[in-house]
Scaffold this motif. Structure first.
Motif, short mmCIF file in Angstrom:
data_model
loop_
_atom_site.label_atom_id
_atom_site.label_comp_id
_atom_site.label_asym_id
_atom_site.label_seq_id
_atom_site.Cartn_x
_atom_site.Cartn_y
_atom_site.Cartn_z
N LYS A 89 0.86 -1.29 0.17
CA LYS A 89 0.01 -0.04 0.20
C LYS A 89 0.89 1.34 -0.11
N ASP A 148 -7.32 -3.78 -4.08
CA ASP A 148 -6.87 -3.86 -2.67
C ASP A 148 -8.55 -4.34 -2.20
N CYS A 175 -11.84 10.04 -0.60
CA CYS A 175 -12.16 9.26 -1.46
C CYS A 175 -13.23 9.56 -2.24
N HIS A 207 -11.69 -0.33 -5.96
CA HIS A 207 -10.41 -0.71 -4.96
C HIS A 207 -9.34 -1.39 -5.85
N HIS A 225 -4.08 5.13 1.69
CA HIS A 225 -3.91 3.58 1.36
C HIS A 225 -3.53 2.79 2.48
N LEU A 245 -7.55 5.22 -5.70
CA LEU A 245 -8.25 5.26 -4.62
C LEU A 245 -9.70 5.06 -5.06
#
Length: 378
Positions: A49, A341, A369, A338, A54, A320
């Motif tokens: 990350k 992630d 975000c 995402h 993140h 993001l």
């Protein structure tokens, strides 16, 4: 309220809303974990990350993973095995020094190891590597069990869900969501959470909202079950670089990811391709993934591959996710984008979105975000 998408993000949101006393209805076009959540690895890595938002999200999510199975009453097969990033050049070692330093500054148990130390920890790595970073808080989870676990917890607390319910449109009046149209019929609601993963932009466009979320295909290889070859999931440093710089992926420099399941199968990936929703795997990608993997773990040359598959990661231009109210339309909340992630950030994403729905307040993390940022860039 309606949640669109029965992947890990939608299921996590459903659970977090339900434990707050709300009763969401989740709609999934296929089956639970039918999309990206059922076609990905299960690594819960902090090392991969970016420093900043993140990493902050990943740390919060990691903390939630510790007690998640007990909260849900469902075994999600989470193991805090630790993880590593493998380096093959001195330039990568130099770049990783700053990343490891940042992890330590954020209170994580991280270490940058030279070749000898890395081989002590993982004897089957190639002696040609230049080093590896380790973080003991990294882990592994079963993405499909995780998705079903969230829905198990959601249903226990009053949530409803329908599979085979494809969203076909929205009814909008006075710039407000009034209803969702589906293949099973119309659902009247004033609040919709779009957690449709790689298809979230298509869903948003049905309501007149344009967002730059697009599918980024990842092809992976599954091997036969074998005795333990690696003790923790890992990524090559090249893979992390390509994740944040698409031009590296285009040059074939994305490196490799690898984990070994409790059953002994190795899950090896992955490509990062913009090919629309073409799910086909290719011999070219297989050969490239296999060559990268065998270079780092030579013993793999004696292991048989039994299948390949591909999934779609929901990519955004700045890396993001889009979390929060959609711009210029009341009643539509975004929870998508995402990319790779989603598994790592699913617990914290569910909590953030549920807290926003419950309180109406956007916190500091969600401000960064905000889906409206893409409108501002146009």
């Amino acid at each position: 309220m309606v949640i669109i998408g029965g992947g890990v993000i939608g299921a996590s949101i459903a659970y977090q809303l339900a434990v707050r006393g709300l009763k969401p209805l989740l709609l999934e076009a296929g089956q639970l974990a039918h999309g990206s959540s059922g076609a990905c690895d299960g690594m819960v890595l902090l090392q991969s990350k970016k420093p900043g938002i993140h990493l902050e999200l990943a740390i919060e999510s990691m903390k939630m993973y510790q007690n998640l199975a007990g909260e849900l009453g469902f075994d999600v097969a989470y193991r805090q095995t630790g993880g590593m990033l493998v380096m093959e050049t001195e330039a990568e070692v130099h770049a990783m020094e700053k990343l490891v330093q940042n992890l330590v500054e954020n209170g994580l148990d991280a270490e940058l190891a030279g070749t000898a130390r890395a081989l002590e920890k993982e004897p089957n790595l190639s002696p040609a590597i230049t080093g590896a970073s380790f973080c003991s808080q990294d882990g592994l989870v079963n993405p499909i069990r995780l998705t079903h676990g969230f829905m198990h917890g959601a249903k226990k607390n009053g949530a409803l869900f329908f599979t085979g319910a494809e969203v076909t449109g929205f009814e909008v009046a006075s710039n407000k969501i009034k209803a969702v149209k589906t293949s099973l019929g119309r659902v009247e609601t004033g609040l919709v959470i779009n957690a449709a993963g790689a298809r979230a932009a298509q869903v948003a466009l049905m309501a007149g909202i344009s967002l730059p979320i697009k599918p980024r295909k990842g092809e992976l290889i599954v091997t036969e079950p074998v005795a333990p070859l690696i003790h923790r999931g890992f990524l090559s440093a090249k893979y992390v670089a390509a994740k944040f710089d698409p031009s590296l992926a285009a040059k074939g420099g994305q490196g490799v990811s690898m984990e070994q399941t409790e059953e002994g199968n190795l899950l090896i990936g992955s490509t990062r391709e913009f090919v629309g929703f073409d799910r086909r795997t290719t011999l070219e990608s297989f050969r490239r993934i296999a060559a990268n993997a065998c270079r780092l773990v030579p013993a793999l040359r004696q292991v048989k591959a039994i299948r390949t598959f591909a999934g779609f990661r929901p990519y955004t231009p700045d890396g993001l996710p889009a979390l929060g109210p959609a711009p210029n339309l009341s009643g539509l909340i975004m929870a998508a984008g995402h990319e790779g992630d989603g598994i790592a950030l699913a617990p914290v994403t569910g909590r953030l979105v549920a807290e926003y729905v419950y309180t109406g307040q956007i916190n500091r993390i969600m401000e960064q975000c905000d889906p409206a940022r893409f409108s501002e860039q146009d």
